[in-house]
Enzyme design. Structure first.
Site, PDB file in Angstrom:
ATOM      1  N   HIS A   9    -123.343 -24.675  -9.721  1.00 57.91           N
ATOM      2  CA  HIS A   9    -124.408 -25.200 -10.570  1.00 57.91           C
ATOM      3  C   HIS A   9    -124.098 -24.820 -12.018  1.00 57.91           C
ATOM      4  O   HIS A   9    -123.020 -24.307 -12.316  1.00 57.91           O
ATOM      5  CB  HIS A   9    -125.753 -24.636 -10.100  1.00 57.91           C
ATOM      6  CG  HIS A   9    -126.952 -25.310 -10.670  1.00 57.91           C
ATOM      7  ND1 HIS A   9    -127.030 -26.678 -10.871  1.00 57.91           N
ATOM      8  CD2 HIS A   9    -128.148 -24.809 -11.108  1.00 57.91           C
ATOM      9  CE1 HIS A   9    -128.205 -26.984 -11.375  1.00 57.91           C
ATOM     10  NE2 HIS A   9    -128.898 -25.871 -11.542  1.00 57.91           N
ATOM     11  N   HIS A  38    -131.182 -19.133  -7.973  1.00 56.56           N
ATOM     12  CA  HIS A  38    -130.728 -19.030  -9.354  1.00 56.56           C
ATOM     13  C   HIS A  38    -131.944 -18.884 -10.257  1.00 56.56           C
ATOM     14  O   HIS A  38    -133.085 -18.906  -9.774  1.00 56.56           O
ATOM     15  CB  HIS A  38    -129.870 -20.231  -9.746  1.00 56.56           C
ATOM     16  CG  HIS A  38    -130.577 -21.548  -9.739  1.00 56.56           C
ATOM     17  ND1 HIS A  38    -131.050 -22.145  -8.577  1.00 56.56           N
ATOM     18  CD2 HIS A  38    -130.935 -22.394 -10.749  1.00 56.56           C
ATOM     19  CE1 HIS A  38    -131.635 -23.290  -8.880  1.00 56.56           C
ATOM     20  NE2 HIS A  38    -131.587 -23.458 -10.192  1.00 56.56           N
ATOM     21  N   HIS A  61    -133.103 -20.731 -12.950  1.00 59.38           N
ATOM     22  CA  HIS A  61    -133.780 -21.820 -13.644  1.00 59.38           C
ATOM     23  C   HIS A  61    -135.279 -21.743 -13.346  1.00 59.38           C
ATOM     24  O   HIS A  61    -135.696 -21.373 -12.241  1.00 59.38           O
ATOM     25  CB  HIS A  61    -133.212 -23.173 -13.221  1.00 59.38           C
ATOM     26  CG  HIS A  61    -131.973 -23.535 -13.993  1.00 59.38           C
ATOM     27  ND1 HIS A  61    -131.010 -24.398 -13.508  1.00 59.38           N
ATOM     28  CD2 HIS A  61    -131.537 -23.160 -15.230  1.00 59.38           C
ATOM     29  CE1 HIS A  61    -130.039 -24.535 -14.403  1.00 59.38           C
ATOM     30  NE2 HIS A  61    -130.334 -23.797 -15.449  1.00 59.38           N
ATOM     31  N   HIS A  96    -135.879 -31.018  -3.122  1.00 54.73           N
ATOM     32  CA  HIS A  96    -135.519 -30.933  -4.542  1.00 54.73           C
ATOM     33  C   HIS A  96    -135.258 -32.330  -5.112  1.00 54.73           C
ATOM     34  O   HIS A  96    -134.149 -32.661  -5.501  1.00 54.73           O
ATOM     35  CB  HIS A  96    -134.293 -30.022  -4.719  1.00 54.73           C
ATOM     36  CG  HIS A  96    -134.131 -29.496  -6.116  1.00 54.73           C
ATOM     37  ND1 HIS A  96    -133.353 -30.132  -7.056  1.00 54.73           N
ATOM     38  CD2 HIS A  96    -134.640 -28.406  -6.720  1.00 54.73           C
ATOM     39  CE1 HIS A  96    -133.380 -29.437  -8.190  1.00 54.73           C
ATOM     40  NE2 HIS A  96    -134.157 -28.385  -8.013  1.00 54.73           N
ATOM     41  N   ASP A 105    -129.535 -25.020  -6.123  1.00 56.88           N
ATOM     42  CA  ASP A 105    -129.038 -26.261  -6.711  1.00 56.88           C
ATOM     43  C   ASP A 105    -127.514 -26.193  -6.721  1.00 56.88           C
ATOM     44  O   ASP A 105    -126.957 -25.152  -7.040  1.00 56.88           O
ATOM     45  CB  ASP A 105    -129.539 -26.422  -8.132  1.00 56.88           C
ATOM     46  CG  ASP A 105    -131.046 -26.634  -8.220  1.00 56.88           C
ATOM     47  OD1 ASP A 105    -131.712 -26.557  -7.167  1.00 56.88           O
ATOM     48  OD2 ASP A 105    -131.558 -26.847  -9.324  1.00 56.88           O
ATOM     49  N   ASP A 120    -137.698 -23.732 -12.630  1.00 56.90           N
ATOM     50  CA  ASP A 120    -138.361 -24.393 -11.501  1.00 56.90           C
ATOM     51  C   ASP A 120    -138.126 -23.671 -10.184  1.00 56.90           C
ATOM     52  O   ASP A 120    -138.676 -24.060  -9.153  1.00 56.90           O
ATOM     53  CB  ASP A 120    -137.928 -25.860 -11.396  1.00 56.90           C
ATOM     54  CG  ASP A 120    -136.432 -26.049 -11.234  1.00 56.90           C
ATOM     55  OD1 ASP A 120    -135.664 -25.284 -11.843  1.00 56.90           O
ATOM     56  OD2 ASP A 120    -136.018 -26.987 -10.514  1.00 56.90           O
ATOM     57  N   HIS A 121    -137.335 -22.597 -10.224  1.00 54.75           N
ATOM     58  CA  HIS A 121    -137.081 -21.810  -9.013  1.00 54.75           C
ATOM     59  C   HIS A 121    -137.620 -20.383  -9.095  1.00 54.75           C
ATOM     60  O   HIS A 121    -137.650 -19.694  -8.071  1.00 54.75           O
ATOM     61  CB  HIS A 121    -135.581 -21.769  -8.713  1.00 54.75           C
ATOM     62  CG  HIS A 121    -135.014 -23.109  -8.346  1.00 54.75           C
ATOM     63  ND1 HIS A 121    -134.699 -23.463  -7.048  1.00 54.75           N
ATOM     64  CD2 HIS A 121    -134.730 -24.196  -9.101  1.00 54.75           C
ATOM     65  CE1 HIS A 121    -134.239 -24.712  -7.028  1.00 54.75           C
ATOM     66  NE2 HIS A 121    -134.244 -25.167  -8.268  1.00 54.75           N
TER      67      HIS A 121
END
Length: 323
Positions: free
Chosen positions: A150, A65, A67, A279, A221, A69-70
């Site tokens: 998510h 996805h 976000h 994670h 996530d 942090d990814h």
């Protein structure tokens, strides 16, 4: 097949954890290996350098996805590949919006994309949560996806290595007088060879049964959902987020995440062979409690340790950490 966690933190890096990225390395019958990066959090390429993995050796990047942090490691990784004069295409797979991210980066001076990209988007809203959607393989490595639950469009991935030839029957080869060397390689590849007496030796006569390729699934996530269960069904190694402890289950649900216990329940229900937790929220200085929580339900659980390889072995094997 083996897995190298590059970042295990959720949301933001800490002194001890980088953000989400994992390197999957799969044996290949016709080349040394296939390398797939699953998520590309901030500083992912730094972690590759620390592991002595050249960025240009990556065959594909799979994003769960969008976000930060990814995916915030993507600009640096793509830029480095360009400066290294990469000529072969990089396959880039992710959910709806991935092309907008790449186009937005390329529209600014921050990133000039000079490498050939094979970009594909998949809309989780139209994917089945009950069954896997199979994609075009990555160099004979099977790839399948499923929608996850998510706060933004999210997909999970499952990879299966190609089957490997059976082991050669060394005693039988010695009886037939086949010398060590190129002939053994040809038999291993399934080709017939001539014995010293002129007879033909067929590979099927001197090799054991084909060895099924190992499998690994990534589910993060996500809240617990049917898509995650489809990904995990019978898998050799399930890599699942464990952002929160069960005492913080309300936070997990609010933010679209899972607890370590949720991951264990899923692994058990899906008959996964092993579970690897990753994670982790920065609220936890130690993750011992998360491991204990999951192992109480699913004993074959371990935690991802950054820059420590995990072997994925099938059948009857286990995930073993290597230095």
């Amino acid at each position: 097949m083996r897995l190298l966690p590059l970042g295990t933190g959720a949301g933001r890096p800490t002194r001890d954890r980088y953000t989400s990225a994992s390197l999957l390395e799969i044996p290949h019958p016709n080349r040394p290996r296939v390398r797939v990066l699953v998520d590309c959090g901030e500083a992912a390429q730094h972690r590759l350098f620390a592991a002595r993995i050249p960025p240009n050796s990556i065959d594909a990047v799979c994003c769960t996805h969008l976000h930060g942090d990814h995916v915030l490691g993507l600009p640096g990784l793509l830029g480095t590949m360009g400066m290294d004069d990469r000529r072969r295409p990089l396959r880039l797979i992710g959910p709806t919006g991935l092309s907008d991210l790449i186009d937005g980066l390329a529209a600014t001076p921050a990133l000039t994309i000079t490498i050939p990209l094979e970009l594909e988007e998949h809309d989780p809203a139209v994917l089945s949560g009950q069954a896997l959607t199979h994609l075009t393989p990555i160099s004979e490595v099977s790839v399948a996806i499923a929608p996850l639950d998510h706060r933004v469009p999210t997909i999970g991935f499952r990879f299966e290595a190609p089957d490997a030839p059976g082991s050669l029957d060394v005693a039988r080869l010695e009886q037939l007088g086949v010398p060590h060397g190129p002939l053994l390689g040809r038999l291993q590849r399934g080709e017939p060879v001539s014995a010293p007496d002129g007879s033909t030796i067929w590979a099927s006569d001197v090799t054991g049964p084909v060895r099924a390729g190992s499998s690994v699934a990534f589910a993060y996530d996500t809240r617990p959902c049917e898509g995650a269960r489809a990904l995990a069904a019978g898998v050799d190694l399930l890599v699942h987020e464990a952002t929160f402890a069960r005492t913080d289950a309300s936070l997990a649900d609010k933010h679209g995440h899972s607890t370590a216990l949720d991951a264990a329940h899923l692994a058990e229900a899906a008959h996964a062979k092993r579970l690897l937790l990753t994670h982790f929220s920065s609220r936890y200085d130690t993750i011992d409690g998360l491991l204990d929580e999951a192992q109480a339900r699913f004993p074959e659980t371990s935690v991802a340790q950054e820059l420590l390889w995990v072997d994925v072995i099938r059948p009857g094997g286990s995930a073993v950490a290597e230095g």
